[in-house]
Scaffold this motif. Structure first.
Motif, PDB file in Angstrom:
ATOM      1  N   TYR A  13      36.361  37.845  40.817  1.00  0.00           N
ATOM      2  CA  TYR A  13      37.464  38.785  40.959  1.00  0.00           C
ATOM      3  C   TYR A  13      37.466  39.384  42.358  1.00  0.00           C
ATOM      4  O   TYR A  13      36.470  39.319  43.083  1.00  0.00           O
ATOM      5  CB  TYR A  13      37.339  39.903  39.924  1.00  0.00           C
ATOM      6  N   LYS A  18      38.585  44.925  37.695  1.00  0.00           N
ATOM      7  CA  LYS A  18      38.793  43.697  36.923  1.00  0.00           C
ATOM      8  C   LYS A  18      37.463  43.174  36.383  1.00  0.00           C
ATOM      9  O   LYS A  18      37.380  42.700  35.238  1.00  0.00           O
ATOM     10  CB  LYS A  18      39.454  42.633  37.797  1.00  0.00           C
ATOM     11  N   ALA A  19      36.423  43.233  37.210  1.00  0.00           N
ATOM     12  CA  ALA A  19      35.115  42.747  36.788  1.00  0.00           C
ATOM     13  C   ALA A  19      34.572  43.568  35.624  1.00  0.00           C
ATOM     14  O   ALA A  19      34.069  43.014  34.634  1.00  0.00           O
ATOM     15  CB  ALA A  19      34.141  42.769  37.958  1.00  0.00           C
ATOM     16  N   LEU A  39      33.526  39.129  45.275  1.00  0.00           N
ATOM     17  CA  LEU A  39      33.401  40.379  44.541  1.00  0.00           C
ATOM     18  C   LEU A  39      32.365  41.297  45.187  1.00  0.00           C
ATOM     19  O   LEU A  39      32.575  42.506  45.300  1.00  0.00           O
ATOM     20  CB  LEU A  39      33.042  40.104  43.080  1.00  0.00           C
ATOM     21  N   THR A 214      37.022  33.661  31.582  1.00  0.00           N
ATOM     22  CA  THR A 214      37.655  34.854  32.161  1.00  0.00           C
ATOM     23  C   THR A 214      39.180  34.823  32.123  1.00  0.00           C
ATOM     24  O   THR A 214      39.822  35.871  32.185  1.00  0.00           O
ATOM     25  CB  THR A 214      37.180  35.080  33.608  1.00  0.00           C
TER      26      THR A 214
END
Length: 233
Positions: A13, A18-19, A39, A214
């Motif tokens: 990400y 978001k992670a 990330l 994901t």
């Protein structure tokens, strides 16, 4: 190897929110997570700590490749952060990999050190452009042998090379396999891919899975399906 946590979910990400949202949909008893360059560059060590605080072991995939002293210090910093596993490039050579080992040696819980052989996005034509005349498989074998000689705990490799690597390397040398795509999934930008069942049957120890989990409508269900598949294998 820890059979119940062989899946490593790639948190690919561009921001921490978001992670973390994805992490909330996963079970730390069934997987670990990978934080890579994008990330980590956006969110840094604080995100690693947040994810670890939620019970996840972190594979910090930054592929260190630099002069030995720089790699030693970077690996020491990663060890202080408490990560479970981290990567260096085998093409950095024996001295660099031994320096990486020295860097984590003093840690209370030293992370596993795994070396990247040939990126799974590469083909033999790419090696040729770099002036490497060996076949892709020969280059992988050479770098994997050098990694074991240089006190690494394992290598990152394509599942398609696992069978031959198992013949070459010691039984407890870990094989970490990206490019895992469940049956029916698109291969994306990975050129050398394999299903979870095929990878485990070939001898992979840890499977790195990204978009099939994901980007699934139900990431937890997708993780569980892969978990069941590798257990059946």
């Amino acid at each position: 190897m820890e059979h119940n946590k062989r899946i490593i979910v790639a948190l690919d990400y561009d921001n921490a929110d978001k992670a973390i949202a994805m992490v909330h949909q996963l079970d730390p008893a069934r997987c670990r997570v990978k934080i890579g360059k994008e990330l980590f560059t956006y969110a840094g060590p604080d995100l690693v700590r947040q994810v670890q605080d939620k019970g996840f072991e972190v594979f910090l995939d930054l592929k260190f490749h630099d002069i030995p002293n720089t790699v030693r210090k970077a690996c020491a910093a990663a060890a202080d952060l408490g990560v479970w596993m981290l990567t260096v490039h085998a093409s950095g050579g024996e001295e660099m990999m031994l320096a990486a080992r020295e860097g984590v040696a003093g840690a209370e819980h030293a992370p596993k050190l795994v070396a990247v052989t040939v990126l799974t996005s590469m083909q033999e034509s790419d090696l040729s452009q770099l002036g490497i005349s060996r076949s892709l498989e020969e280059q992988v074998m050479r770098l994997a042998s050098l990694s074991q000689q240089s006190k690494m705990d394992g290598v990152v490799c394509s599942a398609k090379e696992v069978v031959e690597l198992r013949k070459l390397l010691s039984e407890n040398f870990a094989l970490v396999t990206p490019g895992i795509r469940p049956s029916g999934s698109a291969s994306g930008d990975q050129k050398r891919v394999m299903t979870p069942r095929e990878a485990i049957q070939s001898g992979s120890n840890y499977l790195v899975v990204g978009r099939p989990i994901t980007q699934a409508r139900n990431p937890e269900a997708a993780l569980n399906a892969i978990f069941d598949e590798i257990n059946a294998a």
